[in-house]
Scaffold this motif. Structure first.
Motif, PDB file in Angstrom:
ATOM      1  N   PRO A  50     -31.810 -35.674 -14.037  1.00  0.00           N
ATOM      2  CA  PRO A  50     -31.174 -36.319 -12.885  1.00  0.00           C
ATOM      3  C   PRO A  50     -30.095 -35.441 -12.266  1.00  0.00           C
ATOM      4  N   GLY A  51     -29.928 -35.566 -10.955  1.00  0.00           N
ATOM      5  CA  GLY A  51     -28.853 -34.843 -10.280  1.00  0.00           C
ATOM      6  C   GLY A  51     -29.372 -33.982  -9.154  1.00  0.00           C
ATOM      7  N   SER A  52     -28.599 -33.909  -8.073  1.00  0.00           N
ATOM      8  CA  SER A  52     -29.026 -33.148  -6.906  1.00  0.00           C
ATOM      9  C   SER A  52     -29.099 -31.659  -7.205  1.00  0.00           C
ATOM     10  N   GLU A  53     -28.270 -31.180  -8.122  1.00  0.00           N
ATOM     11  CA  GLU A  53     -28.279 -29.760  -8.445  1.00  0.00           C
ATOM     12  C   GLU A  53     -29.647 -29.319  -8.952  1.00  0.00           C
ATOM     13  N   ASN A  54     -30.308 -30.208  -9.684  1.00  0.00           N
ATOM     14  CA  ASN A  54     -31.618 -29.862 -10.223  1.00  0.00           C
ATOM     15  C   ASN A  54     -32.664 -29.781  -9.123  1.00  0.00           C
ATOM     16  N   ALA A  55     -32.538 -30.666  -8.113  1.00  0.00           N
ATOM     17  CA  ALA A  55     -33.458 -30.594  -6.980  1.00  0.00           C
ATOM     18  C   ALA A  55     -33.273 -29.280  -6.231  1.00  0.00           C
ATOM     19  N   GLU A  56     -32.004 -28.880  -6.053  1.00  0.00           N
ATOM     20  CA  GLU A  56     -31.741 -27.608  -5.400  1.00  0.00           C
ATOM     21  C   GLU A  56     -32.232 -26.451  -6.257  1.00  0.00           C
ATOM     22  N   ARG A  57     -32.104 -26.593  -7.569  1.00  0.00           N
ATOM     23  CA  ARG A  57     -32.556 -25.539  -8.471  1.00  0.00           C
ATOM     24  C   ARG A  57     -34.058 -25.344  -8.361  1.00  0.00           C
ATOM     25  N   SER A  58     -34.810 -26.431  -8.170  1.00  0.00           N
ATOM     26  CA  SER A  58     -36.263 -26.309  -8.050  1.00  0.00           C
ATOM     27  C   SER A  58     -36.634 -25.518  -6.810  1.00  0.00           C
ATOM     28  N   GLN A  59     -35.918 -25.783  -5.687  1.00  0.00           N
ATOM     29  CA  GLN A  59     -36.189 -25.026  -4.471  1.00  0.00           C
ATOM     30  C   GLN A  59     -35.817 -23.557  -4.637  1.00  0.00           C
ATOM     31  N   GLN A  60     -34.678 -23.317  -5.280  1.00  0.00           N
ATOM     32  CA  GLN A  60     -34.235 -21.942  -5.501  1.00  0.00           C
ATOM     33  C   GLN A  60     -35.226 -21.181  -6.374  1.00  0.00           C
ATOM     34  N   MET A  61     -35.778 -21.875  -7.363  1.00  0.00           N
ATOM     35  CA  MET A  61     -36.735 -21.229  -8.256  1.00  0.00           C
ATOM     36  C   MET A  61     -37.981 -20.797  -7.477  1.00  0.00           C
ATOM     37  N   ILE A  62     -38.443 -21.662  -6.568  1.00  0.00           N
ATOM     38  CA  ILE A  62     -39.596 -21.325  -5.743  1.00  0.00           C
ATOM     39  C   ILE A  62     -39.253 -20.151  -4.829  1.00  0.00           C
ATOM     40  N   PHE A  63     -38.102 -20.216  -4.170  1.00  0.00           N
ATOM     41  CA  PHE A  63     -37.722 -19.156  -3.246  1.00  0.00           C
ATOM     42  C   PHE A  63     -37.568 -17.817  -3.963  1.00  0.00           C
ATOM     43  N   ARG A  64     -36.967 -17.842  -5.163  1.00  0.00           N
ATOM     44  CA  ARG A  64     -36.800 -16.601  -5.920  1.00  0.00           C
ATOM     45  C   ARG A  64     -38.152 -16.015  -6.308  1.00  0.00           C
ATOM     46  N   ALA A  65     -39.068 -16.879  -6.700  1.00  0.00           N
ATOM     47  CA  ALA A  65     -40.406 -16.412  -7.075  1.00  0.00           C
ATOM     48  C   ALA A  65     -41.119 -15.800  -5.875  1.00  0.00           C
ATOM     49  N   VAL A  66     -41.040 -16.483  -4.726  1.00  0.00           N
ATOM     50  CA  VAL A  66     -41.690 -15.974  -3.520  1.00  0.00           C
ATOM     51  C   VAL A  66     -41.075 -14.637  -3.110  1.00  0.00           C
ATOM     52  N   GLU A  67     -39.753 -14.548  -3.182  1.00  0.00           N
ATOM     53  CA  GLU A  67     -39.086 -13.310  -2.799  1.00  0.00           C
ATOM     54  C   GLU A  67     -39.476 -12.165  -3.725  1.00  0.00           C
ATOM     55  N   GLN A  68     -39.556 -12.435  -5.031  1.00  0.00           N
ATOM     56  CA  GLN A  68     -39.959 -11.402  -5.982  1.00  0.00           C
ATOM     57  C   GLN A  68     -41.382 -10.917  -5.700  1.00  0.00           C
TER      58      GLN A  68
END
Length: 330
Positions: free
Chosen positions: A101-119
């Motif tokens: 639970p928590g908004s930080e985790n939702a943001e973390r999921s997006q960041q994880m996708i963006f980091r993967a795409v960028e890599q």
């Protein structure tokens, strides 16, 4: 709680929007991705290799038919595409953390996708640059497969790091190979280490700018000034300054450090990165998808896949000269 990930079209758009920097990738404008002409040939790429234009217009006689000349030679080449693709997996443990639970985790999921795409995007653009430079040098080798390109070649009379070399004479000889190609501009490409070597050379850069000035210019400064001072038709000098780490952690230069490439531009396409259709998005060009296996796999996971199917093709190999400038004397 499951996560909603971007659609394939969105990921592909992200992959292509973050295109490589022309200042860092010297073939960005020379070898653009061609995602339209090879859509219907997923297993092979056919392209035309165009020969040089010969001679000049002959005089005629009033009232008589003009002389007919042969068209430029065109040879059709067939090559097998290379299917480059790879993925980054978000595993079960990472998904569990994202579900907390928590908004930080939702943001973390997006960041994880963006980091993967960028890599994956960085790796794809590195692939494009390395393959384009290797094609201009005459061959691409991937595993046991080698694709050869019939570019013109030359070798310095004496290695540029040995006594007795003549850089100006070697470059002039290579430029002369482009004289019958209709080239109006000549681009010179070399690794930064080659330009650094030129900047330290007393008989080359030292003679043009003075030894102290040449050393202070360095590789990039020398490349900017050379077209104005060489006086042999080279209109632009580009510095390949990038490298990547291989799987063993070793630094590998994008461009071989013993070569100089000269490209004669004549207003027509010299080369493309010919791309064929992939089954992930049913399109050509660089692609990316997110495959969500949170509910249909024994162990939940999410895969981010990106790739590029195709190879560089050189339509006018006579307009390219690859010069070997550093070598060990026999």
């Amino acid at each position: 709680m499951s996560f909603v990930f971007p659609e394939a079209s969105q990921v592909t758009s992200m992959i292509n929007e973050r295109t490589h920097n022309e200042n860092a990738f010297v073939t960005a404008d020379l070898c653009p991705i061609n995602a339209t002409e090879y859509l219907d040939s997923p297993s092979q790429i056919q392209y035309d290799v165009i020969g040089a234009t010969k001679g000049f217009t002959k005089p005629g006689v009033l009232g008589e038919d003009p002389d007919f000349v042969d068209q430029r030679s065109i040879t059709t080449k067939t090559a097998t595409p290379l299917y480059f693709k790879e993925a980054i997996r978000i595993n079960e443990a990472q998904l569990c953390k994202m579900r907390m639970p928590g908004s930080e985790n939702a943001e973390r999921s997006q960041q994880m996708i963006f980091r993967a795409v960028e890599q994956l995007n960085v790796r794809l653009n590195t692939l494009r640059e390395v393959n384009a430079l290797n094609a201009l040098c005459g061959a691409i080798t991937v595993g046991e497969q080698t694709i050869e390109y019939p570019v013109q070649t030359a070798t310095a009379a004496v290695s540029w790091d040995q006594v007795g070399h003549d850089i100006r004479a070697d470059l002039n000889e290579a430029v002369e190979k482009l004289q019958a190609t209709g080239s109006t501009e000549i681009i010179m490409i070399a690794d930064r280490s080659v330009y650094a070597l030129l900047a330290k050379d007393e008989e080359f850069a030292g003679a043009m700018f003075g030894s102290d000035v040449a050393r202070q210019l360095g590789a990039e400064g020398l490349a900017r000034l050379l077209p104005d001072f060489l006086g042999m038709g080279i209109t632009e000098c580009r510095v390949s300054r990038q490298s990547y780490l291989d799987d063993a952690g070793n630094k590998v230069k994008f461009m071989p450090g013993d070569k100089v490439i000269l490209i004669g531009k004549n207003g027509q396409r010299i080369m493309d990165y010919a791309s064929v259709k992939n089954a992930y998005t049913n399109t050509a060009g660089m692609f990316g998808v997110v495959q969500d296996h949170q509910s249909d796999a024994l162990v939940p996971h999410v895969d981010i896949v990106a790739g590029l199917y195709g190879i560089p093709v050189i339509y006018q190999p006579n307009n390219v000269v690859c010069v070997t400038v550093l070598y060990e004397e026999p």
